[in-house]
Design an enzyme around this catalytic site. Structure first.
Site, PDB file in Angstrom:
ATOM      1  CG  ASP A 188      -2.390   5.436   7.970  1.00 36.26           C
ATOM      2  OD1 ASP A 188      -1.226   5.104   8.262  1.00 36.26           O
ATOM      3  OD2 ASP A 188      -2.877   5.290   6.834  1.00 36.26           O
ATOM      4  CB  SER A 234      -0.960   0.018   1.199  1.00 39.73           C
ATOM      5  OG  SER A 234      -0.244  -0.112   2.407  1.00 39.73           O
ATOM      6  CG  HIS A 237      -0.678   4.132   4.407  1.00 37.21           C
ATOM      7  ND1 HIS A 237      -1.360   3.421   5.372  1.00 37.21           N
ATOM      8  CD2 HIS A 237      -0.247   3.237   3.485  1.00 37.21           C
ATOM      9  CE1 HIS A 237      -1.341   2.136   5.044  1.00 37.21           C
ATOM     10  NE2 HIS A 237      -0.673   1.995   3.905  1.00 37.21           N
TER      11      HIS A 237
END
Length: 358
Positions: A334, A86, A337
């Protein structure tokens, strides 16, 4: 002119500092419709914008800003792919958003799960693919989109994932990476036989640990590349650091910083350091062989560049307006990312410079 050439030879694009950049990003969430919801920090209500006003500056040379028009011209009739997990998906969106300032790409392919995609820039006959292959080797994964597993990953350490190897010969440029998925509980297979595992209590298998699997996998991947006779440009990218504090993904970790760190202020976490050491070691082992075989394999070591950006993650703003209803809501953060626009956009400056240099 000898002068500039000498400087270029010495230049290390990966050692530098984040310096103020008053002009800010080249695109916004409004100008680019290609940003995934979880990384769309502006739309999701992140209140501060200081993190958008820094740029990467190598210490010993000039780094030109990414020039989307020139990049597209260079890529006429070419095919790129970003292969991995990702973080590669995060990066492909950054690259597409910067290129979309010149021409909006059209999505021309996606797989059933919408994990792998391909876009086409019609005026340049240029394609960019994102190939989902989080381990680079064959794997059976049993988890949902939030990373909750129902069983260990079944990982075949001696079988490369055809999702990327089948496309490999047709690509002119690629960026290959992996990393964090190797930390998951897994059963390891070699020669179609279970040989051990990482975190599998009660399974009566030898606990070999993730380093064993990572070494084996990267050795196999690098060997495949070095012996491939591929005539394009292949980048191997190191894995990226996270900035979870006071916990991790699933137990309340957060990343509240709003400014970059100076070099040395943030220490790389043990697991990230171990992954990176394996990556550098396996790359070094095949670099000479690749060159002897005429394979153009280069290293993208963005670890330290991003280590200094604890402010660049979505944090709680991975979801839309998380505190609208309740200012003290407990939400998933998060810190792995990267917000788009954000620090990851400067990868493209470095990559373009390396492409131009050849």
């Amino acid at each position: 002119m000898v002068g500039p050439d000498v400087v270029i030879e010495k230049c290390d694009l990966f050692t530098g500092d984040w310096v103020p950049n008053p002009s800010g990003p080249t695109y916004t969430n409004e100008s680019c419709p290609l940003i995934e919801g979880h990384q769309n920090c502006m739309r999701n209500g992140r209140p501060d914008s200081g993190y958008l006003h820094w740029k990467w500056k190598p210490r010993d040379c000039q780094l030109p800003r990414f020039n989307a028009e020139r990049f597209l011209e260079l890529m006429r009739n070419k095919a790129w792919a970003l292969i991995g997990d990702s973080i590669s998906r995060n990066h492909v969106q950054s690259l597409l958003c910067m290129l979309a300032t010149v021409e909006r790409p059209v999505e021309v392919y996606h797989d059933e799960q919408y994990k792998s995609k391909r876009w086409h820039f019609a005026s340049y006959n240029f394609t960019v693919s994102n190939i989902w292959s989080p381990f680079l080797v064959k794997a059976a994964v049993f988890e949902d989109n939030d990373g909750v597993s129902t069983a260990e990953v079944q990982l075949h350490l001696d079988k490369l994932d055809k999702t990327w190897t089948d496309l490999y010969p047709s690509l002119d440029y690629m960026i290959i990476s992996t990393g964090k998925w190797f930390l998951k509980a897994a059963i390891y297979h070699e020669n179609d036989t279970e040989v051990g595992c990482h975190i599998c209590p009660g399974k009566n298998l030898t606990e070999l640990g993730f380093v064993y699997a990572y070494n084996k996998t990267l050795h196999y991947v690098m060997d495949f590349i070095a012996n491939s006779k591929h005539k394009g440009l292949i980048f191997f990218r190191t894995s990226t650091p996270d900035h979870f504090e006071n916990g991790e993904w699933h137990n309340g970790g957060s990343c509240p910083k709003t400014t970059p760190a100076k070099e040395g202020e943030v220490e790389i976490k043990d697991l990230s350091r171990i992954l990176r050491n394996v990556e550098l070691e396996e790359f070094e082992k095949v670099a000479a062989k690749a060159a002897d075989n005429g394979v153009n394999l280069k290293l993208l070591d963005f670890t330290n560049l991003l280590l200094m950006r604890p402010d660049g993650h979505p944090g709680p703003y991975r979801q839309f307006q998380p505190f609208t209803e309740n200012q003290t809501a407990v939400v998933q953060n998060d810190c792995l990312h990267w917000c788009l626009p954000g620090p990851m956009d400067f990868w493209n400056d470095v990559i373009m410079e390396m492409v131009v240099r050849g």
